[in-house]
Design a protein around this motif. Structure first.
Motif, PDB file in Angstrom:
ATOM      1  N   ALA A   1       0.863  -1.390  -0.014  1.00  0.00           N
ATOM      2  CA  ALA A   1      -0.169   0.200  -0.147  1.00  0.00           C
ATOM      3  C   ALA A   1       0.737   1.107   0.021  1.00  0.00           C
ATOM      4  O   ALA A   1       0.546   2.216  -0.613  1.00  0.00           O
ATOM      5  CB  ALA A   1      -1.080  -0.069   1.179  1.00  0.00           C
ATOM      6  N   ALA A   2       1.858   1.418   0.789  1.00  0.00           N
ATOM      7  CA  ALA A   2       2.844   2.377   0.830  1.00  0.00           C
ATOM      8  C   ALA A   2       3.356   2.768  -0.586  1.00  0.00           C
ATOM      9  O   ALA A   2       3.568   3.723  -1.039  1.00  0.00           O
ATOM     10  CB  ALA A   2       3.740   2.257   2.027  1.00  0.00           C
ATOM     11  N   THR A   3       3.795   1.690  -1.330  1.00  0.00           N
ATOM     12  CA  THR A   3       4.343   1.807  -2.667  1.00  0.00           C
ATOM     13  C   THR A   3       3.287   2.243  -3.619  1.00  0.00           C
ATOM     14  O   THR A   3       3.573   3.243  -4.333  1.00  0.00           O
ATOM     15  CB  THR A   3       4.855   0.541  -3.086  1.00  0.00           C
ATOM     16  OG1 THR A   3       5.862  -0.288  -2.222  1.00  0.00           O
ATOM     17  CG2 THR A   3       5.339   0.338  -4.571  1.00  0.00           C
ATOM     18  N   ALA A   4       2.167   1.687  -3.211  1.00  0.00           N
ATOM     19  CA  ALA A   4       1.225   2.364  -4.513  1.00  0.00           C
ATOM     20  C   ALA A   4       0.675   3.726  -4.233  1.00  0.00           C
ATOM     21  O   ALA A   4       0.502   4.370  -4.997  1.00  0.00           O
ATOM     22  CB  ALA A   4      -0.190   1.357  -4.040  1.00  0.00           C
ATOM     23  N   ILE A   5       0.567   4.108  -2.755  1.00  0.00           N
ATOM     24  CA  ILE A   5       0.228   5.774  -2.697  1.00  0.00           C
ATOM     25  C   ILE A   5       1.362   6.516  -3.126  1.00  0.00           C
ATOM     26  O   ILE A   5       1.092   7.843  -3.643  1.00  0.00           O
ATOM     27  CB  ILE A   5      -0.110   5.978  -1.191  1.00  0.00           C
ATOM     28  CG1 ILE A   5      -0.905   7.282  -1.141  1.00  0.00           C
ATOM     29  CG2 ILE A   5       0.862   5.886  -0.218  1.00  0.00           C
ATOM     30  CD1 ILE A   5      -1.447   7.588   0.124  1.00  0.00           C
ATOM     31  N   ILE A   6       2.604   6.085  -2.820  1.00  0.00           N
ATOM     32  CA  ILE A   6       3.774   6.915  -3.496  1.00  0.00           C
ATOM     33  C   ILE A   6       3.910   6.878  -4.757  1.00  0.00           C
ATOM     34  O   ILE A   6       3.738   7.957  -5.574  1.00  0.00           O
ATOM     35  CB  ILE A   6       5.104   6.129  -2.769  1.00  0.00           C
ATOM     36  CG1 ILE A   6       5.472   6.333  -1.013  1.00  0.00           C
ATOM     37  CG2 ILE A   6       6.188   6.932  -3.645  1.00  0.00           C
ATOM     38  CD1 ILE A   6       6.335   5.661  -0.674  1.00  0.00           C
ATOM     39  N   GLU A   7       3.606   5.876  -5.741  1.00  0.00           N
ATOM     40  CA  GLU A   7       3.605   5.987  -7.047  1.00  0.00           C
ATOM     41  C   GLU A   7       2.507   6.660  -7.550  1.00  0.00           C
ATOM     42  O   GLU A   7       2.474   7.406  -8.444  1.00  0.00           O
ATOM     43  CB  GLU A   7       3.421   4.503  -7.542  1.00  0.00           C
ATOM     44  CG  GLU A   7       4.609   3.774  -7.300  1.00  0.00           C
ATOM     45  CD  GLU A   7       4.539   2.287  -8.102  1.00  0.00           C
ATOM     46  OE1 GLU A   7       3.508   1.865  -8.609  1.00  0.00           O
ATOM     47  OE2 GLU A   7       5.503   1.729  -7.665  1.00  0.00           O
ATOM     48  N   LYS A   8       1.067   6.674  -7.080  1.00  0.00           N
ATOM     49  CA  LYS A   8       0.208   7.258  -7.241  1.00  0.00           C
ATOM     50  C   LYS A   8       0.146   8.724  -7.111  1.00  0.00           C
ATOM     51  O   LYS A   8      -0.129   9.716  -7.909  1.00  0.00           O
ATOM     52  CB  LYS A   8      -1.288   7.097  -6.708  1.00  0.00           C
ATOM     53  CG  LYS A   8      -1.857   5.785  -7.061  1.00  0.00           C
ATOM     54  CD  LYS A   8      -2.918   5.248  -6.254  1.00  0.00           C
ATOM     55  CE  LYS A   8      -3.576   3.924  -6.603  1.00  0.00           C
ATOM     56  NZ  LYS A   8      -4.415   4.091  -7.947  1.00  0.00           N
ATOM     57  N   THR A   9       0.881   9.245  -6.003  1.00  0.00           N
ATOM     58  CA  THR A   9       1.082  10.498  -5.679  1.00  0.00           C
ATOM     59  C   THR A   9       2.206  11.246  -6.666  1.00  0.00           C
ATOM     60  O   THR A   9       1.931  12.333  -6.836  1.00  0.00           O
ATOM     61  CB  THR A   9       1.729  10.659  -4.166  1.00  0.00           C
ATOM     62  OG1 THR A   9       0.554  10.217  -3.207  1.00  0.00           O
ATOM     63  CG2 THR A   9       2.223  12.090  -3.888  1.00  0.00           C
ATOM     64  N   LEU A  10       3.097  10.389  -6.940  1.00  0.00           N
ATOM     65  CA  LEU A  10       4.303  11.059  -7.692  1.00  0.00           C
ATOM     66  C   LEU A  10       3.621  11.161  -9.243  1.00  0.00           C
ATOM     67  O   LEU A  10       3.727  12.244  -9.977  1.00  0.00           O
ATOM     68  CB  LEU A  10       5.511  10.259  -7.960  1.00  0.00           C
ATOM     69  CG  LEU A  10       6.099  10.145  -6.611  1.00  0.00           C
ATOM     70  CD1 LEU A  10       7.304   9.090  -6.700  1.00  0.00           C
ATOM     71  CD2 LEU A  10       6.812  11.473  -6.310  1.00  0.00           C
ATOM     72  N   ALA A  11       2.792  10.099  -9.583  1.00  0.00           N
ATOM     73  CA  ALA A  11       2.103  10.340 -10.832  1.00  0.00           C
ATOM     74  C   ALA A  11       1.211  11.572 -10.869  1.00  0.00           C
ATOM     75  O   ALA A  11       0.899  12.260 -11.955  1.00  0.00           O
ATOM     76  CB  ALA A  11       1.139   9.249 -11.174  1.00  0.00           C
TER      77      ALA A  11
END
Length: 74
Positions: free
Chosen positions: A55-65
């Motif tokens: 989940a942490a990886t997902a929110i980081i990737e979504k935030t950077l996008a």
């Protein structure tokens, strides 16, 4: 990013200065501070129920996008 997170919506909670992602009622967050023309990401947090599940990886990737796609609005 794990497939289970791809369709989850990233929410910019400007009132609380954080990005949020709801995973089955558990809220993962990234706190931020906006500056003219840029944004500083300060802290990432996931509930214990989501630890070790990507989940942490997902929110980081979504935030950077999100930042990349909205950089003209920063």
């Amino acid at each position: 990013m794990k497939e289970e997170y791809v369709d989850l919506k990233l929410i910019d909670n400007a009132t609380d200065h954080r990005f949020e992602m709801n995973v089955d009622g558990n809220i993962a967050i990234i706190e931020y501070k906006r500056y003219p023309g840029k944004i500083a990401l300060l802290h990432t947090e996931v509930p214990a129920q989501l630890e070790g599940k990507g989940a942490a990886t997902a929110i980081i990737e979504k935030t950077l996008a999100y930042i990349e796609n909205n950089k003209t609005e920063l």
